[in-house]
Design an enzyme around this catalytic site. Structure first.
Site, PDB file in Angstrom:
ATOM      1  N   GLY A 184      11.402  12.248  -6.300  1.00 55.35           N
ATOM      2  CA  GLY A 184      11.067  11.006  -5.626  1.00 55.35           C
ATOM      3  C   GLY A 184       9.621  10.638  -5.879  1.00 55.35           C
ATOM      4  O   GLY A 184       8.826  11.449  -6.351  1.00 55.35           O
ATOM      5  N   CYS A 185       9.270   9.396  -5.562  1.00 56.24           N
ATOM      6  CA  CYS A 185       7.909   8.924  -5.822  1.00 56.24           C
ATOM      7  C   CYS A 185       6.894   9.642  -4.943  1.00 56.24           C
ATOM      8  O   CYS A 185       5.866  10.111  -5.420  1.00 56.24           O
ATOM      9  CB  CYS A 185       7.839   7.407  -5.639  1.00 56.24           C
ATOM     10  SG  CYS A 185       8.546   6.815  -4.086  1.00 56.24           S
ATOM     11  N   TYR A 186       7.198   9.716  -3.638  1.00 54.29           N
ATOM     12  CA  TYR A 186       6.270  10.414  -2.740  1.00 54.29           C
ATOM     13  C   TYR A 186       6.132  11.889  -3.114  1.00 54.29           C
ATOM     14  O   TYR A 186       5.025  12.420  -3.157  1.00 54.29           O
ATOM     15  CB  TYR A 186       6.745  10.305  -1.295  1.00 54.29           C
ATOM     16  CG  TYR A 186       6.509   8.971  -0.629  1.00 54.29           C
ATOM     17  CD1 TYR A 186       5.235   8.413  -0.548  1.00 54.29           C
ATOM     18  CD2 TYR A 186       7.550   8.283  -0.025  1.00 54.29           C
ATOM     19  CE1 TYR A 186       5.022   7.202   0.102  1.00 54.29           C
ATOM     20  CE2 TYR A 186       7.348   7.072   0.629  1.00 54.29           C
ATOM     21  CZ  TYR A 186       6.077   6.536   0.696  1.00 54.29           C
ATOM     22  OH  TYR A 186       5.872   5.353   1.345  1.00 54.29           O
ATOM     23  N   THR A 217       6.396  13.295  -5.962  1.00 51.92           N
ATOM     24  CA  THR A 217       5.573  13.456  -7.168  1.00 51.92           C
ATOM     25  C   THR A 217       4.088  13.474  -6.818  1.00 51.92           C
ATOM     26  O   THR A 217       3.348  14.383  -7.207  1.00 51.92           O
ATOM     27  CB  THR A 217       5.867  12.311  -8.159  1.00 51.92           C
ATOM     28  OG1 THR A 217       7.232  12.385  -8.568  1.00 51.92           O
ATOM     29  CG2 THR A 217       4.966  12.388  -9.380  1.00 51.92           C
ATOM     30  N   ALA A 218       3.668  12.459  -6.066  1.00 49.25           N
ATOM     31  CA  ALA A 218       2.239  12.385  -5.715  1.00 49.25           C
ATOM     32  C   ALA A 218       1.839  13.563  -4.834  1.00 49.25           C
ATOM     33  O   ALA A 218       0.769  14.168  -5.014  1.00 49.25           O
ATOM     34  CB  ALA A 218       1.944  11.058  -5.009  1.00 49.25           C
TER      35      ALA A 218
END
Lengths: 352, 352, 352, 352
Positions: free
Chosen positions: A154-156, A158-159
């Site tokens: 997911g995007c979150y 990853t960060a």
């Protein structure tokens, strides 16, 4: 070029923001050819009708989704679908010999019970799921190289994970003190007509959502636990920011060794990511802005230590649709195909 | 109206965003009359030249700043100046009998050593400073009522302290676990031509700044320590958000009693603020958006408890230029003058 | 206050952006009391559930829409409904003796054929429609004062007509040369989940829509024709701007007398609007910004003459939800009730 | 790759938005190598200090500006400087044999009197200026191919002229009726700390500027006159839009032949631009959004005819920093070098 042949790839779910980002990046990728775009609601329309700005360059229809046909025509398939659909399709595509990169949550979890608990869906494909590799190349590069099925992060996560991994892997922090305060642009909410995503509502406003219960929490925790070697719980809070693209994760954790200073951590992070071309550790005293990452596959990480409180603060910035989604999937494909990890991916952000 | 007389008030530093917000609110205040606007660089110009949209309503020049004259013409003076200037003027204005409300940092600290350390300025007015009261009415209402000099809180401290106060005052959290992840619109940076505040730079971007060393840290800590009864250190991280107005503070802290649930805390917060008309505790499961507060003097507070981690998460939203600055100063003036605390202040946010 | 009694008012269609703006302004109006809020889809809910930021101040439910009951309980009714609904309700409300202010297009046209052609709806209330007055006070103040039914102008027509009226009324321009290039924030599109109004789509973008066929065209033309004394055709092009509120109309027209200069026109416009407190003609060389008008009921008009081309360029800026909608309706109500035209309306814009 | 050699190029004025866009695009261009970056105020700093997000990819210092040295080291030079500086440098660079692409106004005018009148600068390089070609490839492709010095068009003229050219060239409109209502994002104002470009001022606002006197007027008129074959005057009005990038020009003009319909014009425009890969004429009824063009070198043109008024309305959308500036300069370089016009330029916009 002689007998040069581009690898045929397909995108299922091409009409969403993840899909259009995949189309845009894959059209410029030197080794592949996009031969198939699939979608449910938009099947039958030319892709250029959904995104008129691409009509001059993408001369493909959106087709119905039939795994049999997709498997015949493509070698690599990107699934950019709502959660719970990829797990119905992936087994058939794998059987047909395709490499499958799923951008949904379906193949991110090693323990399907966790998936079922957080996503309210029973799963019958546990054998398939067991073969999936979590597609964060900075952590699982070699396993990705050998996988046929990737559950893209997911995007979150990853960060968050790129910020947390060196700390956890090297045992530098007390894991249970870790807090991730994450901020995302509204494109993360998808191309759907929700009131709270309207410009009139979301612009010039800011708020948290899903506090204590966002579905990216167990995903972050799974990988953190893997890195720490024992079960770890993370406090994760997402916020909606009045901007289109970008995620910033601000991570707080208490250092085990209060003597560590900022530059020690910069050195440690640079060593950890020395073979990762898509991660850049900022200079001492420099903090990343999401605009830096916008339009590229980069993740920028800034570090600070508070000698007063003994905490490290890590800030990581990505483009949620590129490194947080489509770009990362392509990075995984590059690795699976034995190509250079950076192939066909934008290195220079779109600024201002 | 008979012998009704409005109280003459003055604003020093009327040309900035805090100043124009004061002008706008005070022009509509039923008990005062703005009789003086002062400014250095804009002295001599009509105020309507600085803010043409107010030219039809504000027929006053910007005048030079002479405390003697200001003292003669006004009874209440708002100082909206860069840090380090109010402390030169306030003693003279107080001597002339004015009530003084300083919006800078000059009179926020009980210990001037802290001020000097964080603001790099020696102070010679310690006797005056000792009489100043911290202008957060929800905490210091009765002392404000008797003060002649108010050090109005910073915008971040307002949002942070309204979120933290009930927890600290009642000993519900372990103070050293408190983390404030704060987010602000760019108007907090003032009306000055800085590159990082340009729309082309700040729009569609997001980043932290002043990590571990923002000047609002000691201010928050001073009040937290006062509430806790012992010295408290707070982790404070501000972020610049691509919007004009608004602050959201997301506060994390570990509960002493892991058995407390969300609704317990809502009850406790509502009791704590039962006499505070400008604070509203959200319903269970409701999280504040900064747009709710925009254009009003309200602070909206949302609460969540994570039973997994034992933490409370408090979110507080304000308009940084109203409750975070000009509105709060007027709220203090109302209290000092014996008027209703809500007099002349906007209660209904400007939405959408 | 003795036997002071507030006039009971109702708002039908309170859940949209026009409705919430009416609620916000009428709650602060010194002569009225909001006693009824009506809505179809939201009937039964507390208003504070639709707009949580107003929950502390607006303690009213959204009720079902029954003209009989509304007529019994209110003296003034604001109808803020989609086109085609007000004409079903207004006759009954008028019969009950209410003053009716309709914010839709239903009562803007003197010729119902035009309405039917542009809005695709047959009308059976021509007798009622014949009694309606177009609610632009700057042009029709005295007729509004005597009316029982007001067709409040659209947002674009308000900005356009305030720019055009002095020119047409005094025969200064060649009417058929008039072009209105209008720009609006996205709140004009209403609180509905449309893809093109999403922040991710509309932010950082700009485009025209409804070119040559926007429904505000015949409305503008009707009033222009009335002012010119003969039928006038206007070129009208609306654009969607990446902002929440505000309209700017840039109007081009060829002057009959090429010797007129900017300051002549400023004088003429100021004379034309000398009794209109809500219109301000900018200083020579000053051009209005929509932000100036935001949050107030003001219309700011700037003027320029191009001696090279013989054209006048008029720019008018309003807040589309206030002077362009809710504020103007209240201005009309003030006139109908014999109150000061400015009563209860915000004079000072919300800046920055 | 054998003896493949990239052409060495330099950028003077690399620190501004035009400069950084040039750097970003040229770094990815397959035939050139950026070997020199020059700047006045930033000389001596690594480029990555000005734009930290490029530090990992652009390992070049900003150097002092010495035409002698630049001429020795480069074959192609892009000048991205404030107006009035290029004309001091270009003659020396040309003498050294460089191809020179000037992004300022210095070499856009065939008549230097016009330049002097509008830019307040005397010129002494008229011989050099006489050799310059206006760098709009869609109109002057063959002359560009043979030029050594290019005066690259302004951003507004690019959008305006691409909309107007087919109409004027084919005599379809009455030239003096042409009005260009143009809208630009704030990056067009450059990377300088101006109050009116601050996010707090420019966001959620909109206004015209330079009405009747913007410097792009004579530039547009010069080319229009060239196309029409006689002197033409154009009404040009620019507006500042609350977005970072993008220009939309809405063009109005009266058709000579009132019988022309929209689809006739679409056919004519498509024929006119049939060899222009960077221009796309929209489908019938489709209007361009600036976001479509953002991140690419495309110009999207939409057409409408109003049979009621006899006017054509043309809308053209570009990315002001790419097709409006850096991309167009590179397009010119491609033509001058005999390369494909599309080489190294982004074809797919950055969406959402």
């Amino acid at each position: 070029m002689g007998n040069f042949r581009r690898v045929p790839v397909g995108i299922v779910g091409a009409s969403g923001y993840g899909g259009v980002q995949l189309v845009r990046l894959l059209m410029d990728h030197p080794e592949v050819e996009v031969v198939y775009l699939g979608g449910e609601s938009s099947a039958g329309k030319p892709f250029g009708e959904l995104y008129p700005h691409l009509a001059h360059a993408v001369n493909l229809p959106v087709e119905e989704v039939d795994p049999e046909i997709i498997g015949d025509r493509t070698e690599v398939v990107f699934l950019s679908l709502p959660n719970g659909l990829a797990c119905e399709m992936a087994p058939k595509l794998l059987e047909k010999g395709c490499l499958v990169l799923d951008l949904s949550a379906d193949y991110r979890f090693t323990d399907l019970t966790t998936y079922t608990n957080w996503y309210n869906k029973q799963r019958t494909d546990s054998a398939t799921a067991a073969t999936a590799v979590y597609g964060l190349p900075e952590l699982y590069r070699s396993r990705i190289a050998e996988a046929q099925l990737i559950g893209c992060p997911g995007c979150y996560p990853t960060a968050s994970l790129l910020a947390l991994s060196p700390l956890l892997k090297q045992g530098l922090i007390i894991p249970e003190t870790a807090i991730v305060d994450a901020k995302s642009g509204t494109s993360g909410g998808g191309r759907q007509g929700k009131i709270n995503l309207l410009l009139a509502e979301a612009d010039n406003s800011l708020g948290a959502y899903g506090v204590t219960r966002h579905r990216h929490t167990p995903e972050i925790e799974q990988i953190c636990s893997d890195l720490a070697g024992h079960e770890v719980m993370i406090q994760f809070t997402p916020h909606l920011i009045p901007m289109v693209r970008g995620i910033l994760a601000t991570v707080y954790a208490t250092l085990r060794d209060p003597g560590l200073v900022r530059d020690d951590l910069i050195t440690i992070f640079r060593a950890f990511y020395r073979n990762s071309p898509w991660v850049r550790i900022c200079e001492s005293g420099e903090y990343p802005q999401t605009k830096w990452a916008c339009g590229s596959n980069m993740c920028y990480i800034g570090l600070e230590v508070d000698p007063r409180t003994g905490r490290v603060i890590v800030m990581s910035a990505i483009d949620n649709l590129i490194k947080g989604q489509a770009g990362q999937a392509i990075q995984c494909m590059n690795i699976m195909m034995g190509w250079d990890e950076t192939l066909g991916l934008p290195k220079l952000g779109f600024y201002p």
